[in-house]
Design a protein around this motif. Structure first.
Motif, PDB file in Angstrom:
ATOM      1  N   THR A  64      30.091  41.447  37.136  1.00 19.06           N
ATOM      2  CA  THR A  64      30.419  40.402  36.169  1.00 19.06           C
ATOM      3  C   THR A  64      29.615  39.164  36.529  1.00 19.06           C
ATOM      4  O   THR A  64      29.677  38.682  37.667  1.00 19.06           O
ATOM      5  CB  THR A  64      31.920  40.087  36.183  1.00 19.06           C
ATOM      6  OG1 THR A  64      32.642  41.241  35.762  1.00 19.06           O
ATOM      7  CG2 THR A  64      32.232  38.929  35.245  1.00 19.06           C
ATOM      8  N   ILE A  65      28.846  38.671  35.562  1.00 21.45           N
ATOM      9  CA  ILE A  65      27.979  37.516  35.807  1.00 21.45           C
ATOM     10  C   ILE A  65      28.442  36.353  34.941  1.00 21.45           C
ATOM     11  O   ILE A  65      28.473  36.456  33.710  1.00 21.45           O
ATOM     12  CB  ILE A  65      26.510  37.856  35.497  1.00 21.45           C
ATOM     13  CG1 ILE A  65      26.054  39.048  36.348  1.00 21.45           C
ATOM     14  CG2 ILE A  65      25.614  36.644  35.752  1.00 21.45           C
ATOM     15  CD1 ILE A  65      24.665  39.541  36.003  1.00 21.45           C
ATOM     16  N   THR A  66      28.813  35.260  35.579  1.00 22.80           N
ATOM     17  CA  THR A  66      29.266  34.055  34.877  1.00 22.80           C
ATOM     18  C   THR A  66      28.241  32.957  35.091  1.00 22.80           C
ATOM     19  O   THR A  66      27.933  32.609  36.236  1.00 22.80           O
ATOM     20  CB  THR A  66      30.639  33.593  35.397  1.00 22.80           C
ATOM     21  OG1 THR A  66      31.559  34.690  35.310  1.00 22.80           O
ATOM     22  CG2 THR A  66      31.159  32.421  34.586  1.00 22.80           C
ATOM     23  N   THR A  67      27.713  32.414  34.007  1.00 24.74           N
ATOM     24  CA  THR A  67      26.679  31.384  34.077  1.00 24.74           C
ATOM     25  C   THR A  67      27.170  30.131  33.367  1.00 24.74           C
ATOM     26  O   THR A  67      27.561  30.193  32.198  1.00 24.74           O
ATOM     27  CB  THR A  67      25.374  31.874  33.422  1.00 24.74           C
ATOM     28  OG1 THR A  67      25.027  33.161  33.951  1.00 24.74           O
ATOM     29  CG2 THR A  67      24.241  30.899  33.682  1.00 24.74           C
ATOM     30  N   LEU A  68      27.146  28.996  34.067  1.00 29.52           N
ATOM     31  CA  LEU A  68      27.698  27.750  33.526  1.00 29.52           C
ATOM     32  C   LEU A  68      26.609  26.840  32.984  1.00 29.52           C
ATOM     33  O   LEU A  68      25.600  26.600  33.647  1.00 29.52           O
ATOM     34  CB  LEU A  68      28.493  27.017  34.606  1.00 29.52           C
ATOM     35  CG  LEU A  68      29.202  25.734  34.167  1.00 29.52           C
ATOM     36  CD1 LEU A  68      30.289  26.038  33.149  1.00 29.52           C
ATOM     37  CD2 LEU A  68      29.796  25.018  35.369  1.00 29.52           C
ATOM     38  N   MET A  69      26.822  26.333  31.762  1.00 31.13           N
ATOM     39  CA  MET A  69      25.890  25.390  31.146  1.00 31.13           C
ATOM     40  C   MET A  69      26.401  23.957  31.257  1.00 31.13           C
ATOM     41  O   MET A  69      25.675  23.042  31.620  1.00 31.13           O
ATOM     42  CB  MET A  69      25.677  25.730  29.660  1.00 31.13           C
ATOM     43  CG  MET A  69      24.725  26.881  29.438  1.00 31.13           C
ATOM     44  SD  MET A  69      25.436  28.439  30.025  1.00 31.13           S
ATOM     45  CE  MET A  69      24.008  29.487  29.952  1.00 31.13           C
ATOM     46  N   GLU A  70      27.659  23.744  30.891  1.00 29.01           N
ATOM     47  CA  GLU A  70      28.248  22.404  30.927  1.00 29.01           C
ATOM     48  C   GLU A  70      29.654  22.468  31.502  1.00 29.01           C
ATOM     49  O   GLU A  70      30.325  23.495  31.401  1.00 29.01           O
ATOM     50  CB  GLU A  70      28.325  21.810  29.512  1.00 29.01           C
ATOM     51  CG  GLU A  70      26.987  21.547  28.857  1.00 29.01           C
ATOM     52  CD  GLU A  70      27.146  20.956  27.466  1.00 29.01           C
ATOM     53  OE1 GLU A  70      28.295  20.603  27.093  1.00 29.01           O
ATOM     54  OE2 GLU A  70      26.144  20.865  26.732  1.00 29.01           O
ATOM     55  N   GLY A  71      30.116  21.338  32.085  1.00 30.97           N
ATOM     56  CA  GLY A  71      31.474  21.248  32.599  1.00 30.97           C
ATOM     57  C   GLY A  71      31.617  21.922  33.944  1.00 30.97           C
ATOM     58  O   GLY A  71      30.711  21.879  34.784  1.00 30.97           O
ATOM     59  N   SER A  72      32.751  22.567  34.166  1.00 33.77           N
ATOM     60  CA  SER A  72      32.982  23.297  35.405  1.00 33.77           C
ATOM     61  C   SER A  72      33.974  24.424  35.138  1.00 33.77           C
ATOM     62  O   SER A  72      34.803  24.326  34.232  1.00 33.77           O
ATOM     63  CB  SER A  72      33.524  22.382  36.513  1.00 33.77           C
ATOM     64  OG  SER A  72      34.795  21.876  36.150  1.00 33.77           O
ATOM     65  N   VAL A  73      33.872  25.469  35.928  1.00 35.76           N
ATOM     66  CA  VAL A  73      34.818  26.582  35.828  1.00 35.76           C
ATOM     67  C   VAL A  73      35.225  27.008  37.223  1.00 35.76           C
ATOM     68  O   VAL A  73      34.484  26.828  38.191  1.00 35.76           O
ATOM     69  CB  VAL A  73      34.229  27.798  35.072  1.00 35.76           C
ATOM     70  CG1 VAL A  73      33.858  27.440  33.654  1.00 35.76           C
ATOM     71  CG2 VAL A  73      33.045  28.393  35.816  1.00 35.76           C
ATOM     72  N   LYS A  74      36.404  27.562  37.298  1.00 32.67           N
ATOM     73  CA  LYS A  74      36.921  28.098  38.550  1.00 32.67           C
ATOM     74  C   LYS A  74      37.186  29.577  38.350  1.00 32.67           C
ATOM     75  O   LYS A  74      37.869  29.974  37.394  1.00 32.67           O
ATOM     76  CB  LYS A  74      38.208  27.385  38.957  1.00 32.67           C
ATOM     77  CG  LYS A  74      38.795  27.852  40.281  1.00 32.67           C
ATOM     78  CD  LYS A  74      40.062  27.081  40.599  1.00 32.67           C
ATOM     79  CE  LYS A  74      40.662  27.515  41.936  1.00 32.67           C
ATOM     80  NZ  LYS A  74      41.924  26.779  42.249  1.00 32.67           N
ATOM     81  N   ILE A  75      36.638  30.410  39.219  1.00 34.59           N
ATOM     82  CA  ILE A  75      36.795  31.854  39.105  1.00 34.59           C
ATOM     83  C   ILE A  75      37.822  32.317  40.119  1.00 34.59           C
ATOM     84  O   ILE A  75      37.615  32.208  41.332  1.00 34.59           O
ATOM     85  CB  ILE A  75      35.456  32.572  39.315  1.00 34.59           C
ATOM     86  CG1 ILE A  75      34.426  32.069  38.295  1.00 34.59           C
ATOM     87  CG2 ILE A  75      35.641  34.081  39.181  1.00 34.59           C
ATOM     88  CD1 ILE A  75      33.047  32.644  38.479  1.00 34.59           C
ATOM     89  N   ASN A  76      38.942  32.812  39.613  1.00 37.31           N
ATOM     90  CA  ASN A  76      40.006  33.336  40.457  1.00 37.31           C
ATOM     91  C   ASN A  76      39.962  34.862  40.445  1.00 37.31           C
ATOM     92  O   ASN A  76      39.468  35.474  39.488  1.00 37.31           O
ATOM     93  CB  ASN A  76      41.378  32.864  39.960  1.00 37.31           C
ATOM     94  CG  ASN A  76      41.474  31.349  39.925  1.00 37.31           C
ATOM     95  OD1 ASN A  76      41.224  30.679  40.907  1.00 37.31           O
ATOM     96  ND2 ASN A  76      41.837  30.802  38.768  1.00 37.31           N
ATOM     97  N   TYR A  77      40.518  35.478  41.481  1.00 37.92           N
ATOM     98  CA  TYR A  77      40.510  36.930  41.583  1.00 37.92           C
ATOM     99  C   TYR A  77      41.926  37.465  41.679  1.00 37.92           C
ATOM    100  O   TYR A  77      42.848  36.768  42.110  1.00 37.92           O
ATOM    101  CB  TYR A  77      39.672  37.377  42.785  1.00 37.92           C
ATOM    102  CG  TYR A  77      38.233  36.988  42.631  1.00 37.92           C
ATOM    103  CD1 TYR A  77      37.349  37.805  41.933  1.00 37.92           C
ATOM    104  CD2 TYR A  77      37.758  35.777  43.126  1.00 37.92           C
ATOM    105  CE1 TYR A  77      36.025  37.434  41.753  1.00 37.92           C
ATOM    106  CE2 TYR A  77      36.439  35.391  42.947  1.00 37.92           C
ATOM    107  CZ  TYR A  77      35.582  36.226  42.255  1.00 37.92           C
ATOM    108  OH  TYR A  77      34.275  35.849  42.062  1.00 37.92           O
ATOM    109  N   ASN A  78      42.103  38.712  41.253  1.00 36.55           N
ATOM    110  CA  ASN A  78      43.424  39.337  41.316  1.00 36.55           C
ATOM    111  C   ASN A  78      43.946  39.341  42.749  1.00 36.55           C
ATOM    112  O   ASN A  78      43.173  39.407  43.705  1.00 36.55           O
ATOM    113  CB  ASN A  78      43.356  40.787  40.799  1.00 36.55           C
ATOM    114  CG  ASN A  78      42.963  40.827  39.333  1.00 36.55           C
ATOM    115  OD1 ASN A  78      43.104  39.843  38.622  1.00 36.55           O
ATOM    116  ND2 ASN A  78      42.466  41.972  38.901  1.00 36.55           N
TER     117      ASN A  78
END
Length: 380
Positions: A255-269
């Motif tokens: 799974t590839i997550t690419t950020l353009m603007e803002g911010s994200v937090k990736i949590n795991y099970n």
């Protein structure tokens, strides 16, 4: 209602001249979306505005032979309408109609039972909670869940507990406006699951495949932001208001997550012992099942090139390139020479390039041969 070839030629002719009515636009849109071959034919015709060449080419064909071989497949419902076209619109549309008609017959003659490799188009279906599946319209820029869903179903007021599933096939893409106003672009062979109406305290969707998200910022009465969650594979992406791309195809294993603007937090099970990752603009997180997740800085334009109708490859293995192209052009592929899988590809390819141009470009970039047999491509 299925359109006859003559009706199709008439609609495309009027479209080329800019005199197509709203009713005609609707008919043409439905015809275009009904198959990838229809869309390819439409694009090839409207891009050529030289009516004289249409006529010259049409009359250079073995017309009687073409009609003889095609007449068992088609019905001319109103043959005298061509005279009405000449009278109403003049020589230009007559020339265009002749050209498009016989080009269409040409397609019927040579196409026509085998599958062909063509670019994708705007296609998607929505599955309601009762299991009913409906093909979505193609004429709108975005399908607005809050407004447009009521137009195609006898839907009651939106409810949080009702789930919707929007899916694109191979060779399809679609744009959606979620109930909160967030915009989602679904790439080919992708599925998005979400409620008809979001919970006021949090918004959650589930993705399989690839999508580009533009999340609306929404606040609670107390001023706190309402979070947005994207669930895919073993992870959950938490955002407040941002633009990002997620690629989570099961066959890719990552799974590839690419950020353009803002911010994200990736949590795991909880069953997976991985620390949460926070991304900043121009950063990418790559998560592979059973392995540690890592992040890196990237030129994110290549990752969102598909939203701009392009493929952009940066030192990407040919095997990965072929997987992406196969989803959009809807074909199968096989490497005869296994060593070619690791050949690195650099370059930009238009997403609506013809199959012929596509494989010519790839051949130059990889020194490989691409053998097309119906809907399968062999690489050696």
């Amino acid at each position: 209602m299925e359109l006859s070839p003559f009706e199709v030629s008439e609609l495309i002719s009027a479209k080329k001249l800019g005199i197509l009515s709203d009713e005609g636009e609707t008919k043409l849109d439905h015809w275009r979306s009904s198959s990838a071959q229809h869309e390819e034919l439409f694009q090839s015709l409207v891009s050529n505005n030289t009516y004289e060449q249409d006529v010259d080419w049409a009359f250079s064909l073995p017309v009687h032979e073409v009609i003889e071989k095609a007449k068992n497949k088609i019905t001319f419902e109103r043959p005298n309408r061509f005279h009405l076209i000449i009278k109403k619109y003049g020589v230009a549309i007559a020339a265009c109609a002749i050209g498009t008609l016989f080009i269409f017959l040409w397609y019927l003659q040579f196409n026509h039972t085998s599958l062909r490799i063509v670019p994708g188009s705007f296609r998607a279906s929505i599955q309601l909670e009762d299991g009913k599946s409906i093909q979505l319209p193609v004429e709108k820029k975005y399908f607005n869940i809050s407004e447009d869903l009521k137009k195609i179903t006898s839907n009651n007021p939106l409810k949080q507990e009702k789930k919707l599933i929007i899916s694109t096939p191979k060779g399809g893409q679609y744009h959606i406006l979620l109930p909160d106003g967030s915009a989602v672009r679904l790439n080919a062979a992708s599925t998005l699951i979400f409620p008809e109406e979001f919970d006021p305290k949090q918004r959650t969707v589930k993705l399989t495949g690839e999508a580009f998200f533009e999340i609306s910022k929404i606040k609670n009465r107390d001023g706190t932001a309402v979070p947005f969650f994207v669930q895919c594979n073993e992870q959950e992406i938490q955002v407040l208001g941002t633009k990002f791309n997620v690629s989570s195809y099961s066959e890719d294993k990552s799974t590839i997550t690419t950020l353009m603007e803002g911010s994200v937090k990736i949590n795991y099970n909880s069953t997976i012992k991985k620390e949460a990752i926070i991304l900043k603009p121009n950063e990418q997180a790559i998560s592979t099942l059973g392995q540690n997740t890592y992040k890196r800085e990237v030129d994110n334009q290549s990752d969102i090139a598909w939203t701009k109708d392009q493929f952009e490859f940066v030192a990407e293995p040919l095997e990965s390139v072929m997987a992406k192209l196969a989803r959009w052009y809807d074909f199968d592929f096989e490497f005869i020479d296994q060593k070619l899988k690791k050949v690195k590809i650099e370059g930009i390819i238009p997403r609506y390039a013809s199959a012929e141009d596509l494989f010519k470009l790839l051949s130059k970039a990889s020194n490989a041969n691409f053998i097309v047999e119906k809907s399968k491509v062999k690489i050696n």
